[in-house]
Motif scaffolding. Structure first.
Motif, PDB file in Angstrom:
ATOM      1  N   THR A 152       2.172 -53.204  52.516  1.00  0.00           N
ATOM      2  CA  THR A 152       1.545 -51.967  52.073  1.00  0.00           C
ATOM      3  C   THR A 152       2.032 -50.768  52.866  1.00  0.00           C
ATOM      4  O   THR A 152       2.350 -49.730  52.300  1.00  0.00           O
ATOM      5  N   PHE A 153       2.105 -50.873  54.198  1.00  0.00           N
ATOM      6  CA  PHE A 153       2.535 -49.745  55.021  1.00  0.00           C
ATOM      7  C   PHE A 153       3.966 -49.348  54.696  1.00  0.00           C
ATOM      8  O   PHE A 153       4.257 -48.180  54.471  1.00  0.00           O
ATOM      9  N   LEU A 154       4.870 -50.314  54.666  1.00  0.00           N
ATOM     10  CA  LEU A 154       6.276 -50.009  54.390  1.00  0.00           C
ATOM     11  C   LEU A 154       6.449 -49.458  52.984  1.00  0.00           C
ATOM     12  O   LEU A 154       7.205 -48.517  52.759  1.00  0.00           O
ATOM     13  N   HIS A 155       5.727 -50.022  52.046  1.00  0.00           N
ATOM     14  CA  HIS A 155       5.821 -49.536  50.667  1.00  0.00           C
ATOM     15  C   HIS A 155       5.338 -48.094  50.574  1.00  0.00           C
ATOM     16  O   HIS A 155       5.956 -47.271  49.913  1.00  0.00           O
ATOM     17  N   ARG A 156       4.239 -47.772  51.245  1.00  0.00           N
ATOM     18  CA  ARG A 156       3.741 -46.393  51.239  1.00  0.00           C
ATOM     19  C   ARG A 156       4.718 -45.449  51.929  1.00  0.00           C
ATOM     20  O   ARG A 156       4.883 -44.309  51.522  1.00  0.00           O
ATOM     21  N   LEU A 157       5.339 -45.938  52.992  1.00  0.00           N
ATOM     22  CA  LEU A 157       6.276 -45.125  53.754  1.00  0.00           C
ATOM     23  C   LEU A 157       7.491 -44.747  52.915  1.00  0.00           C
ATOM     24  O   LEU A 157       7.981 -43.628  52.976  1.00  0.00           O
ATOM     25  N   LEU A 158       7.975 -45.678  52.102  1.00  0.00           N
ATOM     26  CA  LEU A 158       9.174 -45.445  51.303  1.00  0.00           C
ATOM     27  C   LEU A 158       8.881 -45.039  49.871  1.00  0.00           C
ATOM     28  O   LEU A 158       9.795 -44.674  49.138  1.00  0.00           O
ATOM     29  N   ALA A 159       7.618 -45.120  49.463  1.00  0.00           N
ATOM     30  CA  ALA A 159       7.265 -44.818  48.070  1.00  0.00           C
ATOM     31  C   ALA A 159       7.681 -43.403  47.702  1.00  0.00           C
ATOM     32  O   ALA A 159       7.704 -42.501  48.533  1.00  0.00           O
ATOM     33  N   THR A 160       8.000 -43.225  46.451  1.00  0.00           N
ATOM     34  CA  THR A 160       8.453 -41.922  45.981  1.00  0.00           C
ATOM     35  C   THR A 160       8.040 -41.736  44.539  1.00  0.00           C
ATOM     36  O   THR A 160       7.724 -42.699  43.849  1.00  0.00           O
ATOM     37  N   ASP A 161       8.037 -40.492  44.115  1.00  0.00           N
ATOM     38  CA  ASP A 161       7.717 -40.258  42.712  1.00  0.00           C
ATOM     39  C   ASP A 161       8.946 -40.530  41.851  1.00  0.00           C
ATOM     40  O   ASP A 161      10.029 -40.784  42.351  1.00  0.00           O
ATOM     41  N   ASN A 162       8.779 -40.485  40.559  1.00  0.00           N
ATOM     42  CA  ASN A 162       9.837 -40.861  39.630  1.00  0.00           C
ATOM     43  C   ASN A 162      10.725 -39.681  39.232  1.00  0.00           C
ATOM     44  O   ASN A 162      11.683 -39.840  38.514  1.00  0.00           O
ATOM     45  N   GLY A 163      10.410 -38.497  39.711  1.00  0.00           N
ATOM     46  CA  GLY A 163      11.166 -37.322  39.310  1.00  0.00           C
ATOM     47  C   GLY A 163      12.513 -37.198  39.998  1.00  0.00           C
ATOM     48  O   GLY A 163      12.777 -37.833  41.013  1.00  0.00           O
ATOM     49  N   SER A 164      13.353 -36.364  39.429  1.00  0.00           N
ATOM     50  CA  SER A 164      14.663 -36.131  40.032  1.00  0.00           C
ATOM     51  C   SER A 164      14.721 -34.789  40.745  1.00  0.00           C
ATOM     52  O   SER A 164      15.743 -34.430  41.311  1.00  0.00           O
ATOM     53  N   GLY A 165      13.620 -34.041  40.746  1.00  0.00           N
ATOM     54  CA  GLY A 165      13.575 -32.744  41.408  1.00  0.00           C
ATOM     55  C   GLY A 165      13.775 -32.829  42.909  1.00  0.00           C
ATOM     56  O   GLY A 165      14.326 -31.901  43.514  1.00  0.00           O
ATOM     57  N   ALA A 166      13.345 -33.925  43.519  1.00  0.00           N
ATOM     58  CA  ALA A 166      13.505 -34.063  44.970  1.00  0.00           C
ATOM     59  C   ALA A 166      14.973 -34.050  45.368  1.00  0.00           C
ATOM     60  O   ALA A 166      15.317 -33.587  46.456  1.00  0.00           O
ATOM     61  N   LEU A 167      15.839 -34.545  44.497  1.00  0.00           N
ATOM     62  CA  LEU A 167      17.275 -34.546  44.794  1.00  0.00           C
ATOM     63  C   LEU A 167      17.786 -33.121  44.991  1.00  0.00           C
ATOM     64  O   LEU A 167      18.566 -32.853  45.906  1.00  0.00           O
ATOM     65  N   ALA A 168      17.326 -32.202  44.147  1.00  0.00           N
ATOM     66  CA  ALA A 168      17.753 -30.806  44.242  1.00  0.00           C
ATOM     67  C   ALA A 168      17.295 -30.157  45.550  1.00  0.00           C
ATOM     68  O   ALA A 168      17.917 -29.220  46.032  1.00  0.00           O
ATOM     69  N   LEU A 169      16.232 -30.659  46.127  1.00  0.00           N
ATOM     70  CA  LEU A 169      15.741 -30.153  47.402  1.00  0.00           C
ATOM     71  C   LEU A 169      16.365 -30.910  48.576  1.00  0.00           C
ATOM     72  O   LEU A 169      16.764 -30.299  49.569  1.00  0.00           O
ATOM     73  N   ARG A 170      16.462 -32.233  48.437  1.00  0.00           N
ATOM     74  CA  ARG A 170      16.973 -33.079  49.523  1.00  0.00           C
ATOM     75  C   ARG A 170      18.380 -32.713  49.959  1.00  0.00           C
ATOM     76  O   ARG A 170      18.660 -32.614  51.162  1.00  0.00           O
ATOM     77  N   ILE A 171      19.293 -32.533  49.018  1.00  0.00           N
ATOM     78  CA  ILE A 171      20.709 -32.346  49.358  1.00  0.00           C
ATOM     79  C   ILE A 171      20.942 -31.057  50.148  1.00  0.00           C
ATOM     80  O   ILE A 171      21.454 -31.111  51.272  1.00  0.00           O
ATOM     81  N   PRO A 172      20.573 -29.889  49.615  1.00  0.00           N
ATOM     82  CA  PRO A 172      20.853 -28.677  50.403  1.00  0.00           C
ATOM     83  C   PRO A 172      20.064 -28.602  51.711  1.00  0.00           C
ATOM     84  O   PRO A 172      20.601 -28.204  52.744  1.00  0.00           O
ATOM     85  N   VAL A 173      18.801 -29.001  51.684  1.00  0.00           N
ATOM     86  CA  VAL A 173      18.001 -28.947  52.903  1.00  0.00           C
ATOM     87  C   VAL A 173      18.530 -29.951  53.927  1.00  0.00           C
ATOM     88  O   VAL A 173      18.600 -29.651  55.123  1.00  0.00           O
ATOM     89  N   GLY A 174      18.941 -31.121  53.461  1.00  0.00           N
ATOM     90  CA  GLY A 174      19.530 -32.109  54.366  1.00  0.00           C
ATOM     91  C   GLY A 174      20.815 -31.609  55.005  1.00  0.00           C
ATOM     92  O   GLY A 174      21.054 -31.803  56.195  1.00  0.00           O
ATOM     93  N   ILE A 175      21.656 -30.943  54.215  1.00  0.00           N
ATOM     94  CA  ILE A 175      22.906 -30.389  54.754  1.00  0.00           C
ATOM     95  C   ILE A 175      22.600 -29.307  55.800  1.00  0.00           C
ATOM     96  O   ILE A 175      23.213 -29.269  56.875  1.00  0.00           O
ATOM     97  N   ILE A 176      21.632 -28.442  55.500  1.00  0.00           N
ATOM     98  CA  ILE A 176      21.254 -27.384  56.448  1.00  0.00           C
ATOM     99  C   ILE A 176      20.759 -27.985  57.758  1.00  0.00           C
ATOM    100  O   ILE A 176      21.189 -27.581  58.847  1.00  0.00           O
TER     101      ILE A 176
END
Length: 188
Positions: free
Chosen positions: A45-69
């Motif tokens: 349960t803990f690991l699943h909650r830690l890695l759980a994510t929503d089904n949308g693809s919007g996070a990708l648009a935020l993850r890539i540029p913010v991760g690069i910065i």
């Protein structure tokens, strides 16, 4: 349905798990470890909650540029890349702000930003990375920028607040559909 087993050793629990879920113990050791890992670690349960994510693809648009910065800023602190001062210079600066020991604080901030940024780009452990990055931005806001007002052209906290908000968003949403976290949890 798996029976409740209490007060038995890990070997007995493992054999019980295999006999219940496979009907046989004639698997190779590697297959047994894989079955145990899939059944017990990824359904934890803990690991699943830690890695759980929503089904949308919007996070990708935020993850890539913010991760690069973040990775670029961490590389400035750790390695002196992109016009940064490296650990020694950043450590002296942190020490002058009262963040002592400066070298250790620079190492922690640089590592959080560099490795956290890489984690965001790859979509691995997005929630823990976002938590570490959000904390780093709160420290930056209150230890460095708050006395300079809001706007970034005066050294204010505007930019750090923006990165904090992006980190907080990823902490809530997770890595999204196109992330390693999603593949590890087996969600569809």
């Amino acid at each position: 349905m798996m029976p409740i087993v209490q007060n038995i050793g890990p070997i007995s629990a493992f054999k019980s798990y295999l006999s219940i879920h496979t009907g046989t113990l004639k698997w190779s050791p590697l297959q047994q470890v894989a079955a145990f890992t899939q059944g017990h670690i990824m359904n934890n349960t803990f690991l699943h909650r830690l890695l759980a994510t929503d089904n949308g693809s919007g996070a990708l648009a935020l993850r890539i540029p913010v991760g690069i910065i973040f990775a670029a800023h961490g590389a400035q602190k750790l390695f002196g890349w992109f016009g940064g001062y490296g650990l020694e210079g950043t450590g002296q600066f942190f020490g002058s702000l009262g963040l002592n020991p400066g070298f250790l604080m620079a190492l922690l901030a640089g590592a959080a930003e560099f490795f956290g940024g890489l984690a965001l780009v790859l979509g691995v452990a997005v929630r823990p990375a976002a938590a570490a990055l959000g904390f780093a931005m709160l420290v930056a806001i209150f230890a460095v920028h708050i006395g300079n007002g809001f706007f970034v052209d005066k050294g204010g906290y505007e930019y750090a607040l923006t990165l904090f908000a992006a980190s907080l968003s990823l902490l809530f949403s997770g890595g999204g559909r196109f992330s390693v976290d999603r593949a590890l949890t087996g969600e569809r």
